[in-house]
Design a protein around this motif. Structure first.
Motif, PDB file in Angstrom:
ATOM      1  N   PHE A 157     -18.604  -8.768  18.465  1.00  0.00           N
ATOM      2  CA  PHE A 157     -18.243  -7.398  18.827  1.00  0.00           C
ATOM      3  C   PHE A 157     -19.243  -6.459  18.168  1.00  0.00           C
ATOM      4  O   PHE A 157     -19.509  -6.579  16.978  1.00  0.00           O
ATOM      5  CB  PHE A 157     -16.842  -7.043  18.317  1.00  0.00           C
ATOM      6  N   VAL A 158     -19.763  -5.498  18.925  1.00  0.00           N
ATOM      7  CA  VAL A 158     -20.700  -4.514  18.398  1.00  0.00           C
ATOM      8  C   VAL A 158     -20.104  -3.122  18.600  1.00  0.00           C
ATOM      9  O   VAL A 158     -19.728  -2.762  19.714  1.00  0.00           O
ATOM     10  CB  VAL A 158     -22.064  -4.599  19.120  1.00  0.00           C
ATOM     11  N   GLY A 159     -20.021  -2.345  17.511  1.00  0.00           N
ATOM     12  CA  GLY A 159     -19.548  -0.972  17.612  1.00  0.00           C
ATOM     13  C   GLY A 159     -20.689  -0.065  18.050  1.00  0.00           C
ATOM     14  O   GLY A 159     -21.656   0.101  17.304  1.00  0.00           O
ATOM     15  N   VAL A 160     -20.596   0.491  19.258  1.00  0.00           N
ATOM     16  CA  VAL A 160     -21.657   1.381  19.744  1.00  0.00           C
ATOM     17  C   VAL A 160     -21.272   2.851  19.577  1.00  0.00           C
ATOM     18  O   VAL A 160     -22.136   3.735  19.560  1.00  0.00           O
ATOM     19  CB  VAL A 160     -22.031   1.068  21.212  1.00  0.00           C
ATOM     20  N   THR A 161     -19.975   3.126  19.457  1.00  0.00           N
ATOM     21  CA  THR A 161     -19.449   4.417  19.009  1.00  0.00           C
ATOM     22  C   THR A 161     -18.214   4.071  18.179  1.00  0.00           C
ATOM     23  O   THR A 161     -17.788   2.910  18.138  1.00  0.00           O
ATOM     24  CB  THR A 161     -19.032   5.348  20.182  1.00  0.00           C
ATOM     25  N   ASP A 162     -17.601   5.062  17.552  1.00  0.00           N
ATOM     26  CA  ASP A 162     -16.375   4.784  16.799  1.00  0.00           C
ATOM     27  C   ASP A 162     -15.195   4.515  17.729  1.00  0.00           C
ATOM     28  O   ASP A 162     -14.148   4.048  17.283  1.00  0.00           O
ATOM     29  CB  ASP A 162     -16.050   5.951  15.862  1.00  0.00           C
ATOM     30  N   GLN A 163     -15.358   4.801  19.020  1.00  0.00           N
ATOM     31  CA  GLN A 163     -14.292   4.593  19.990  1.00  0.00           C
ATOM     32  C   GLN A 163     -14.539   3.401  20.910  1.00  0.00           C
ATOM     33  O   GLN A 163     -13.649   3.006  21.660  1.00  0.00           O
ATOM     34  CB  GLN A 163     -14.108   5.847  20.864  1.00  0.00           C
ATOM     35  N   LEU A 164     -15.739   2.836  20.893  1.00  0.00           N
ATOM     36  CA  LEU A 164     -16.050   1.766  21.832  1.00  0.00           C
ATOM     37  C   LEU A 164     -16.785   0.606  21.161  1.00  0.00           C
ATOM     38  O   LEU A 164     -17.809   0.807  20.499  1.00  0.00           O
ATOM     39  CB  LEU A 164     -16.913   2.291  22.985  1.00  0.00           C
ATOM     40  N   ALA A 165     -16.232  -0.579  21.332  1.00  0.00           N
ATOM     41  CA  ALA A 165     -16.896  -1.815  20.924  1.00  0.00           C
ATOM     42  C   ALA A 165     -17.244  -2.599  22.183  1.00  0.00           C
ATOM     43  O   ALA A 165     -16.547  -2.515  23.191  1.00  0.00           O
ATOM     44  CB  ALA A 165     -15.989  -2.643  20.022  1.00  0.00           C
ATOM     45  N   VAL A 166     -18.329  -3.338  22.114  1.00  0.00           N
ATOM     46  CA  VAL A 166     -18.742  -4.185  23.231  1.00  0.00           C
ATOM     47  C   VAL A 166     -18.655  -5.632  22.771  1.00  0.00           C
ATOM     48  O   VAL A 166     -19.159  -5.985  21.707  1.00  0.00           O
ATOM     49  CB  VAL A 166     -20.183  -3.854  23.682  1.00  0.00           C
ATOM     50  N   ASN A 167     -17.966  -6.456  23.570  1.00  0.00           N
ATOM     51  CA  ASN A 167     -17.844  -7.876  23.260  1.00  0.00           C
ATOM     52  C   ASN A 167     -18.950  -8.649  23.966  1.00  0.00           C
ATOM     53  O   ASN A 167     -19.150  -8.497  25.169  1.00  0.00           O
ATOM     54  CB  ASN A 167     -16.477  -8.397  23.703  1.00  0.00           C
ATOM     55  N   ILE A 168     -19.679  -9.445  23.211  1.00  0.00           N
ATOM     56  CA  ILE A 168     -20.697 -10.342  23.752  1.00  0.00           C
ATOM     57  C   ILE A 168     -20.199 -11.759  23.488  1.00  0.00           C
ATOM     58  O   ILE A 168     -20.005 -12.147  22.340  1.00  0.00           O
ATOM     59  CB  ILE A 168     -22.061 -10.105  23.084  1.00  0.00           C
ATOM     60  N   LEU A 169     -19.957 -12.498  24.559  1.00  0.00           N
ATOM     61  CA  LEU A 169     -19.421 -13.845  24.433  1.00  0.00           C
ATOM     62  C   LEU A 169     -20.439 -14.836  24.987  1.00  0.00           C
ATOM     63  O   LEU A 169     -20.734 -14.840  26.184  1.00  0.00           O
ATOM     64  CB  LEU A 169     -18.102 -13.975  25.199  1.00  0.00           C
ATOM     65  N   VAL A 170     -20.996 -15.646  24.103  1.00  0.00           N
ATOM     66  CA  VAL A 170     -21.976 -16.665  24.483  1.00  0.00           C
ATOM     67  C   VAL A 170     -21.240 -17.971  24.740  1.00  0.00           C
ATOM     68  O   VAL A 170     -20.388 -18.385  23.944  1.00  0.00           O
ATOM     69  CB  VAL A 170     -23.029 -16.855  23.373  1.00  0.00           C
ATOM     70  N   GLN A 171     -21.567 -18.616  25.864  1.00  0.00           N
ATOM     71  CA  GLN A 171     -21.003 -19.919  26.204  1.00  0.00           C
ATOM     72  C   GLN A 171     -22.148 -20.790  26.716  1.00  0.00           C
ATOM     73  O   GLN A 171     -22.510 -20.725  27.887  1.00  0.00           O
ATOM     74  CB  GLN A 171     -19.920 -19.774  27.276  1.00  0.00           C
ATOM     75  N   TYR A 172     -22.743 -21.559  25.809  1.00  0.00           N
ATOM     76  CA  TYR A 172     -23.919 -22.372  26.143  1.00  0.00           C
ATOM     77  C   TYR A 172     -23.565 -23.855  26.090  1.00  0.00           C
ATOM     78  O   TYR A 172     -23.007 -24.340  25.109  1.00  0.00           O
ATOM     79  CB  TYR A 172     -25.060 -22.081  25.158  1.00  0.00           C
ATOM     80  N   ASP A 173     -23.943 -24.566  27.145  1.00  0.00           N
ATOM     81  CA  ASP A 173     -23.740 -26.011  27.189  1.00  0.00           C
ATOM     82  C   ASP A 173     -24.992 -26.779  26.792  1.00  0.00           C
ATOM     83  O   ASP A 173     -24.905 -27.922  26.359  1.00  0.00           O
ATOM     84  CB  ASP A 173     -23.345 -26.448  28.603  1.00  0.00           C
ATOM     85  N   ASN A 174     -26.158 -26.172  26.980  1.00  0.00           N
ATOM     86  CA  ASN A 174     -27.410 -26.902  26.793  1.00  0.00           C
ATOM     87  C   ASN A 174     -28.399 -26.124  25.935  1.00  0.00           C
ATOM     88  O   ASN A 174     -28.312 -24.907  25.809  1.00  0.00           O
ATOM     89  CB  ASN A 174     -28.051 -27.205  28.158  1.00  0.00           C
TER      90      ASN A 174
END
Length: 199
Positions: A157-174
């Motif tokens: 999760f990255v806070g880009v403002t105090d009101q908004l976080a962005v979730n980055i979900l990595v799903q790598y098989d290889n």
């Protein structure tokens, strides 16, 4: 207390990712809502996360999560064009590695979570891992209700403002990301910050 419990469970659902094997499509569907089904209000957070000292303009990613990475940044990271989708918290984007569709990254601005990263911090007791960090000078945290990092899954999760976080979900098989996915999430987060700064 009920709102806190719902947020706690929803945060875990957001970063849990897929269970079992991946089919090449996003499967995490967060639901940051109150018991009545309306988006969470801003009054329940403790403000426990670090503040965002230089808030970014986020209107582009709020309406189109795939705009989180410019074409140049996608190319640098070896990612193809994103596929837009909708989650219970707003627009999402799934990006696949250009050379391997079994490697994917989901980017989701958590629109229903009105307290940004603080709401993620407030639910940390439900996570198997919770590791505060920074992404290009912005507060962030690696977190998930299930620790599947050794299986190629990492939530950031990255806070880009105090009101908004962005979730980055990595799903790598290889590839290297399958055994160490969090550096992939970090690189995507850094590229997202650079893209948002460019406006």
């Amino acid at each position: 207390m009920r709102r806190s419990l719902v947020l706690l469970l929803a945060a875990g659902a957001l970063v849990a990712g897929c269970s079992g094997t991946k089919s090449g499509t996003a499967s995490s569907e967060p639901s940051f809502t109150t018991g009545a089904g309306s988006p969470s209000a801003s009054s329940g957070s403790s403000g426990s996360a670090p503040k965002v000292s230089n808030p970014l303009k986020t209107s582009s990613i709020e309406s189109d999560a795939c705009s989180a990475l410019s074409a140049a940044k996608r190319s640098e990271l070896g990612l193809g064009e994103g596929e837009r989708g909708t989650t219970s918290v707003g627009q999402g984007c799934t990006l696949f590695a250009a050379d391997d569709k079994l490697n994917q990254i989901d980017i989701s601005p958590v629109l229903a979570n009105k307290n940004g990263l603080s709401d993620v911090y407030d639910t940390k007791a439900n996570n198997e891992y919770f590791e505060p960090t920074e992404v290009a000078g912005y507060p962030a945290v690696y977190a998930a209700s299930l620790d599947a990092r050794n299986k190629g899954k990492c939530g950031l999760f990255v806070g880009v403002t105090d009101q908004l976080a962005v979730n980055i979900l990595v799903q790598y098989d290889n590839g290297p990301g399958a055994s160490d996915p969090c550096p992939v999430a970090l690189k995507v987060g850094e590229a997202m910050i650079e893209t948002l700064k460019e406006g």
